[in-house]
Design a protein around this motif. Structure first.
Motif, short mmCIF file in Angstrom:
data_model
loop_
_atom_site.label_atom_id
_atom_site.label_comp_id
_atom_site.label_asym_id
_atom_site.label_seq_id
_atom_site.Cartn_x
_atom_site.Cartn_y
_atom_site.Cartn_z
N LEU A 166 54.49 49.84 48.60
CA LEU A 166 53.94 49.14 47.44
C LEU A 166 54.37 47.68 47.40
O LEU A 166 54.03 46.96 46.45
CB LEU A 166 54.34 49.85 46.15
N PHE A 167 55.10 47.22 48.40
CA PHE A 167 55.48 45.81 48.51
C PHE A 167 54.94 45.21 49.81
O PHE A 167 55.44 44.18 50.26
CB PHE A 167 57.00 45.66 48.45
N SER A 168 53.92 45.83 50.39
CA SER A 168 53.39 45.37 51.67
C SER A 168 52.12 44.56 51.49
O SER A 168 51.38 44.73 50.51
CB SER A 168 53.11 46.57 52.58
N ARG A 169 51.85 43.70 52.46
CA ARG A 169 50.63 42.89 52.40
C ARG A 169 49.39 43.78 52.42
O ARG A 169 48.39 43.49 51.74
CB ARG A 169 50.58 41.89 53.56
N GLY A 170 49.44 44.86 53.19
CA GLY A 170 48.31 45.77 53.25
C GLY A 170 47.99 46.38 51.89
O GLY A 170 46.81 46.59 51.55
N PHE A 171 49.02 46.64 51.10
CA PHE A 171 48.82 47.19 49.76
C PHE A 171 48.14 46.15 48.87
O PHE A 171 47.21 46.47 48.12
CB PHE A 171 50.15 47.63 49.18
N TYR A 172 48.59 44.90 48.95
CA TYR A 172 47.98 43.86 48.12
C TYR A 172 46.53 43.62 48.52
O TYR A 172 45.68 43.36 47.67
CB TYR A 172 48.79 42.56 48.22
N GLN A 173 46.24 43.71 49.81
CA GLN A 173 44.86 43.59 50.26
C GLN A 173 44.02 44.74 49.72
O GLN A 173 42.87 44.55 49.28
CB GLN A 173 44.79 43.57 51.79
N GLY A 174 44.59 45.93 49.73
CA GLY A 174 43.90 47.07 49.17
C GLY A 174 43.63 46.91 47.68
O GLY A 174 42.56 47.29 47.17
N ILE A 175 44.59 46.34 46.96
CA ILE A 175 44.40 46.07 45.54
C ILE A 175 43.24 45.10 45.33
O ILE A 175 42.39 45.31 44.46
CB ILE A 175 45.70 45.50 44.93
N TYR A 176 43.20 44.05 46.13
CA TYR A 176 42.12 43.07 46.03
C TYR A 176 40.77 43.75 46.16
O TYR A 176 39.84 43.48 45.40
CB TYR A 176 42.28 42.00 47.11
N GLU A 177 40.66 44.65 47.12
CA GLU A 177 39.39 45.33 47.37
C GLU A 177 39.09 46.38 46.29
O GLU A 177 37.92 46.70 46.04
CB GLU A 177 39.42 45.98 48.75
N SER A 178 40.12 46.91 45.65
CA SER A 178 39.93 47.91 44.60
C SER A 178 39.54 47.27 43.27
O SER A 178 39.00 47.95 42.40
CB SER A 178 41.21 48.73 44.43
N LEU A 179 39.81 45.98 43.13
CA LEU A 179 39.44 45.26 41.91
C LEU A 179 37.98 44.84 41.95
O LEU A 179 37.41 44.59 43.01
CB LEU A 179 40.32 44.01 41.76
N LYS A 180 37.41 44.70 40.77
CA LYS A 180 36.07 44.14 40.66
C LYS A 180 36.12 42.64 40.95
O LYS A 180 37.20 42.06 41.16
CB LYS A 180 35.50 44.42 39.28
N GLU A 181 34.98 41.99 40.93
CA GLU A 181 34.88 40.60 41.38
C GLU A 181 35.68 39.62 40.54
O GLU A 181 35.98 38.51 41.00
CB GLU A 181 33.42 40.15 41.42
N ASP A 182 36.05 40.00 39.32
CA ASP A 182 36.87 39.12 38.48
C ASP A 182 38.18 39.79 38.10
O ASP A 182 38.76 39.53 37.05
CB ASP A 182 36.11 38.68 37.23
N GLY A 183 38.67 40.69 38.98
CA GLY A 183 39.83 41.50 38.65
C GLY A 183 41.16 40.77 38.71
O GLY A 183 41.30 39.69 39.30
N ILE A 184 42.16 41.40 38.10
CA ILE A 184 43.53 40.89 38.03
C ILE A 184 44.49 42.02 38.38
O ILE A 184 44.27 43.17 38.01
CB ILE A 184 43.87 40.38 36.61
N PHE A 185 45.56 41.68 39.11
CA PHE A 185 46.62 42.66 39.28
C PHE A 185 47.95 42.03 38.92
O PHE A 185 48.13 40.81 38.95
CB PHE A 185 46.64 43.21 40.71
N VAL A 186 48.89 42.89 38.53
CA VAL A 186 50.25 42.45 38.25
C VAL A 186 51.21 43.48 38.80
O VAL A 186 50.93 44.68 38.80
CB VAL A 186 50.47 42.23 36.74
N ALA A 187 52.34 43.01 39.32
CA ALA A 187 53.37 43.90 39.85
C ALA A 187 54.74 43.41 39.45
O ALA A 187 54.97 42.19 39.33
CB ALA A 187 53.27 43.98 41.37
N GLN A 188 55.65 44.34 39.23
CA GLN A 188 57.05 43.94 39.06
C GLN A 188 57.57 43.51 40.42
O GLN A 188 57.31 44.17 41.44
CB GLN A 188 57.86 45.07 38.43
N THR A 189 58.29 42.40 40.47
CA THR A 189 58.75 41.87 41.76
C THR A 189 60.24 41.56 41.78
O THR A 189 60.69 40.61 42.41
CB THR A 189 57.91 40.65 42.17
N ASP A 190 61.02 42.37 41.04
CA ASP A 190 62.48 42.36 41.14
C ASP A 190 63.10 41.07 40.58
O ASP A 190 62.45 40.33 39.82
CB ASP A 190 62.93 42.63 42.57
#
Length: 275
Positions: A166-190
């Motif tokens: 859940l801290f990998s670039r592949g996961f963030y890329q997957g999030i981008y693709e899972s979001l709609k065209e105007d989507g937002i994501f947030v993560a806790q980052t320590d």
């Protein structure tokens, strides 16, 4: 005889709290789980020896995961929470009446089960009809649901055990693709005191994927160092462009309309990590 719980947050530093009672200890299929009742912070959920949430200060974390993103997106209808089996982020999402459906995906069903039983003030909205709870791998859920969500929130443990991916670039890329065209994501980052390299790596990876990336902070006493960061990636909307006068007052203890932008004003040493 006094009993104390100690979390060794680094090799040379830790926090400790006096225990009233140990409510549950179990080795699940994924991690060591415990819930203990302390004098100072009430009940603590502990996973693999790390405090995940406490009754006394949980509102800071859960409010700051949920509300900055939901008030940045102008029309968040479908929201995903990866992790967060204690239900605190879901509770905060349910304060937004425009959210039609919130999906929670946690890999460890025992976290959900014991949170409902021993942390009811946190897990109180998990049975809301607008909520779907799925016990599964959040990483795979992201990759199986393209163009699905308006907002995705990653409420993970630190990058150990099942949370490493859940801290990998592949996961963030997957999030981008899972979001709609105007989507937002947030993560806790320590925290920036002990995990500066992690924040730098996450910031670099997210900037390679999302056009708008913002880091913000909050104070959470039981988390390592007390200063905690969150990273927001957005396809279209900038949290710093939100008109705070249009943010309604809701039932919160930490987040406020004025704090929305203020949280993004970083201490210089944290700002330097995000360049």
């Amino acid at each position: 005889m006094e009993l104390w719980y100690t979390e060794k947050q680094t090799d040379n530093y830790g926090i400790t709290a006096k225990i009233r009672e140990t409510l549950v200890t179990e080795k699940t299929d994924f991690q060591d789980l415990a819930i203990v009742d302390t004098v100072e912070f009430g009940r603590l959920l502990v996973l693999d020896g790390m405090v995940m949430t406490t009754e006394k200060d949980e509102f800071v974390y859960h409010e700051m995961v949920a509300h900055p993103a939901l008030y940045t997106h102008p029309n968040p209808k479908h929201v995903l929470v990866v992790g967060g089996g204690d239900g605190g982020v879901i509770r905060e999402i349910m304060k937004h009446p425009d959210v039609e459906k919130a999906v929670l995906v946690d890999i460890d069903g025992k976290v959900i089960e014991y949170s409902k039983k021993f942390l009811p003030s946190i897990a109180c909205e998990l049975d809301n009809p607008r909520v779907e709870v799925i016990v599964n791998d959040g990483y795979m859920h992201i990759h199986d649901h393209k163009n699905t969500y308006d907002v995705i929130m990653v409420d993970s443990t630190e990058p150990v055990g099942p949370a490493v991916e859940l801290f990998s670039r592949g996961f963030y890329q997957g999030i981008y693709e899972s979001l709609k065209e105007d989507g937002i994501f947030v993560a806790q980052t320590d925290n920036p005191w002990f995990k500066a390299e992690l924040i730098q790596n996450v910031n670099r990876d997210v900037k390679e994927i999302f056009p708008i990336v913002r880091v913000y902070c909050a104070n959470i006493p039981t988390y390592p160092s007390g200063l905690w960061t969150f990273t927001m990636g957005s396809k279209k909307y900038d949290p710093l462009q939100v008109d705070e006068t249009k943010i309604p007052d809701i039932d919160t203890k930490y987040y406020t309309p004025r704090l929305h932008k203020a949280a993004f004003a970083l201490p210089k040493f944290v700002e330097d990590l995000c360049k």
